[in-house]
Design a protein around this motif. Structure first.
Motif, PDB file in Angstrom:
ATOM      1  N   THR A  39      30.463  34.605  55.781  1.00 45.77           N
ATOM      2  CA  THR A  39      31.761  34.590  55.119  1.00 45.77           C
ATOM      3  C   THR A  39      31.902  35.741  54.129  1.00 45.77           C
ATOM      4  OG1 THR A  39      31.067  33.181  53.269  1.00 45.77           O
ATOM      5  CG2 THR A  39      31.906  32.059  55.245  1.00 45.77           C
ATOM      6  N   ILE A  40      33.163  36.021  53.816  1.00 45.66           N
ATOM      7  CA  ILE A  40      33.520  36.927  52.732  1.00 45.66           C
ATOM      8  C   ILE A  40      34.189  36.065  51.684  1.00 45.66           C
ATOM      9  CG2 ILE A  40      34.953  38.871  52.001  1.00 45.66           C
ATOM     10  CD1 ILE A  40      34.903  39.791  54.972  1.00 45.66           C
ATOM     11  N   LYS A  41      33.695  36.119  50.461  1.00 41.58           N
ATOM     12  CA  LYS A  41      34.310  35.386  49.355  1.00 41.58           C
ATOM     13  C   LYS A  41      35.038  36.383  48.472  1.00 41.58           C
ATOM     14  CE  LYS A  41      32.399  31.208  49.934  1.00 41.58           C
ATOM     15  NZ  LYS A  41      33.112  29.963  50.048  1.00 41.58           N
ATOM     16  N   LEU A  42      36.231  35.990  48.055  1.00 40.22           N
ATOM     17  CA  LEU A  42      37.000  36.786  47.101  1.00 40.22           C
ATOM     18  C   LEU A  42      36.951  36.073  45.766  1.00 40.22           C
ATOM     19  CD1 LEU A  42      40.101  37.647  49.326  1.00 40.22           C
ATOM     20  CD2 LEU A  42      37.939  38.886  49.088  1.00 40.22           C
ATOM     21  N   TRP A  43      36.669  36.830  44.717  1.00 43.55           N
ATOM     22  CA  TRP A  43      36.453  36.271  43.388  1.00 43.55           C
ATOM     23  C   TRP A  43      37.405  36.892  42.373  1.00 43.55           C
ATOM     24  CZ3 TRP A  43      32.594  32.615  43.149  1.00 43.55           C
ATOM     25  CH2 TRP A  43      31.695  32.590  44.205  1.00 43.55           C
ATOM     26  N   ASN A  44      37.922  36.080  41.482  1.00 45.96           N
ATOM     27  CA  ASN A  44      38.650  36.563  40.310  1.00 45.96           C
ATOM     28  C   ASN A  44      37.596  36.677  39.213  1.00 45.96           C
ATOM     29  OD1 ASN A  44      39.902  36.562  37.711  1.00 45.96           O
ATOM     30  ND2 ASN A  44      41.795  35.891  38.678  1.00 45.96           N
ATOM     31  N   VAL A  45      37.232  37.893  38.852  1.00 45.72           N
ATOM     32  CA  VAL A  45      36.139  38.074  37.897  1.00 45.72           C
ATOM     33  C   VAL A  45      36.534  37.714  36.473  1.00 45.72           C
ATOM     34  CG1 VAL A  45      34.897  39.756  39.297  1.00 45.72           C
ATOM     35  CG2 VAL A  45      36.608  40.552  37.681  1.00 45.72           C
ATOM     36  N   ASN A  46      37.817  37.734  36.159  1.00 44.73           N
ATOM     37  CA  ASN A  46      38.253  37.325  34.818  1.00 44.73           C
ATOM     38  C   ASN A  46      38.097  35.830  34.612  1.00 44.73           C
ATOM     39  OD1 ASN A  46      38.978  39.871  33.821  1.00 44.73           O
ATOM     40  ND2 ASN A  46      40.935  39.771  34.885  1.00 44.73           N
ATOM     41  N   LYS A  47      38.355  35.059  35.651  1.00 41.58           N
ATOM     42  CA  LYS A  47      38.253  33.597  35.563  1.00 41.58           C
ATOM     43  C   LYS A  47      36.905  33.087  36.061  1.00 41.58           C
ATOM     44  CE  LYS A  47      43.185  32.852  36.123  1.00 41.58           C
ATOM     45  NZ  LYS A  47      44.226  32.219  36.950  1.00 41.58           N
ATOM     46  N   MET A  48      36.098  33.990  36.643  1.00 42.25           N
ATOM     47  CA  MET A  48      34.792  33.630  37.196  1.00 42.25           C
ATOM     48  C   MET A  48      34.911  32.494  38.200  1.00 42.25           C
ATOM     49  SD  MET A  48      32.778  35.854  36.031  1.00 42.25           S
ATOM     50  CE  MET A  48      31.251  35.193  36.622  1.00 42.25           C
ATOM     51  N   GLU A  49      35.858  32.666  39.163  1.00 41.92           N
ATOM     52  CA  GLU A  49      36.031  31.636  40.184  1.00 41.92           C
ATOM     53  C   GLU A  49      36.337  32.270  41.539  1.00 41.92           C
ATOM     54  OE1 GLU A  49      39.253  29.242  38.726  1.00 41.92           O
ATOM     55  OE2 GLU A  49      40.768  30.612  39.452  1.00 41.92           O
ATOM     56  N   ALA A  50      35.932  31.545  42.578  1.00 40.09           N
ATOM     57  CA  ALA A  50      36.256  31.966  43.937  1.00 40.09           C
ATOM     58  C   ALA A  50      37.723  31.685  44.190  1.00 40.09           C
ATOM     59  CB  ALA A  50      35.393  31.218  44.941  1.00 40.09           C
ATOM     60  N   ILE A  51      38.436  32.680  44.747  1.00 44.23           N
ATOM     61  CA  ILE A  51      39.859  32.478  45.006  1.00 44.23           C
ATOM     62  C   ILE A  51      40.162  32.355  46.494  1.00 44.23           C
ATOM     63  CG2 ILE A  51      40.727  33.470  42.865  1.00 44.23           C
ATOM     64  CD1 ILE A  51      41.099  36.133  44.269  1.00 44.23           C
ATOM     65  N   ASP A  52      39.214  32.749  47.344  1.00 44.31           N
ATOM     66  CA  ASP A  52      39.442  32.602  48.775  1.00 44.31           C
ATOM     67  C   ASP A  52      38.153  32.820  49.555  1.00 44.31           C
ATOM     68  OD1 ASP A  52      40.962  32.034  51.015  1.00 44.31           O
ATOM     69  OD2 ASP A  52      42.534  33.451  50.456  1.00 44.31           O
ATOM     70  N   THR A  53      38.141  32.307  50.783  1.00 47.09           N
ATOM     71  CA  THR A  53      37.030  32.499  51.704  1.00 47.09           C
ATOM     72  C   THR A  53      37.592  33.000  53.022  1.00 47.09           C
ATOM     73  OG1 THR A  53      35.765  30.708  50.689  1.00 47.09           O
ATOM     74  CG2 THR A  53      35.106  31.381  52.896  1.00 47.09           C
ATOM     75  N   LEU A  54      37.063  34.113  53.499  1.00 49.51           N
ATOM     76  CA  LEU A  54      37.465  34.676  54.785  1.00 49.51           C
ATOM     77  C   LEU A  54      36.307  34.495  55.753  1.00 49.51           C
ATOM     78  CD1 LEU A  54      38.998  38.021  53.457  1.00 49.51           C
ATOM     79  CD2 LEU A  54      40.190  35.875  53.916  1.00 49.51           C
ATOM     80  N   LYS A  55      36.623  34.146  56.998  1.00 47.78           N
ATOM     81  CA  LYS A  55      35.589  33.879  57.998  1.00 47.78           C
ATOM     82  C   LYS A  55      35.765  34.805  59.202  1.00 47.78           C
ATOM     83  CE  LYS A  55      35.365  29.152  56.450  1.00 47.78           C
ATOM     84  NZ  LYS A  55      35.580  27.759  56.727  1.00 47.78           N
TER      85      LYS A  55
END
Length: 146
Positions: A39-55
């Motif tokens: 998978t590819i994970k997209l992260w919002n580094v300001n909030k330190m959270e995963a925002i999406d997962t691409l497969k």
């Protein structure tokens, strides 16, 4: 407390080794990571959270690359199935495959998007470096180890 933290990582993060990370060229608040979990994970580094997962559904993700073109929603990744996969990372087609390029005969270790033009480079187990356009209609050059 440790168990809760681990559960949080399993739900939002990768469940295998991370091989790649790259900040989005035009939005430095977004980080993409690629993993052995495919998978590819997209992260919002300001909030330190995963925002999406691409497969990409093409095996292990060894590297990721963002374009430098404003409005381009794609992200590229190199995979263990010998493909460079282009996926829509945002917009109405988010999560869908935009294109598959199969220039290599083996694992594709790295993909890089040119900062000056819409050309990519990929290197693989076949000891070749390919330069190509995202739609693979224009092959610029194949560089091969002797």
């Amino acid at each position: 407390l440790k168990l809760k933290r681990w559960d949080h990582v399993m739900v939002l993060g990768h469940c295998e080794t991370i091989f790649a990370c790259e900040f989005k060229a035009l939005d430095k608040d977004v980080l993409a990571t690629g993993s052995f979990d495919g998978t590819i994970k997209l992260w919002n580094v300001n909030k330190m959270e995963a925002i999406d997962t691409l497969k990409p559904a093409a095996g292990v993700v060894y590297s990721v690359a963002w374009p430098n073109t404003p409005g381009d929603t794609r992200i590229a990744c190199s995979t263990s199935h010998g493909k460079v996969v282009f996926m829509h990372a945002s917009g109405p087609k988010k999560g869908s495959v935009a294109a598959l390029v199969s220039n290599h005969t083996g694992l594709v270790y790295k993909v890089a998007w040119s900062s000056k033009m819409d050309i990519l480079a990929s290197v693989g187990q076949d000891e070749a470096c390919w330069l190509f356009t995202p739609d693979n209609t224009t092959l610029k050059v194949k560089i091969k180890h002797p």
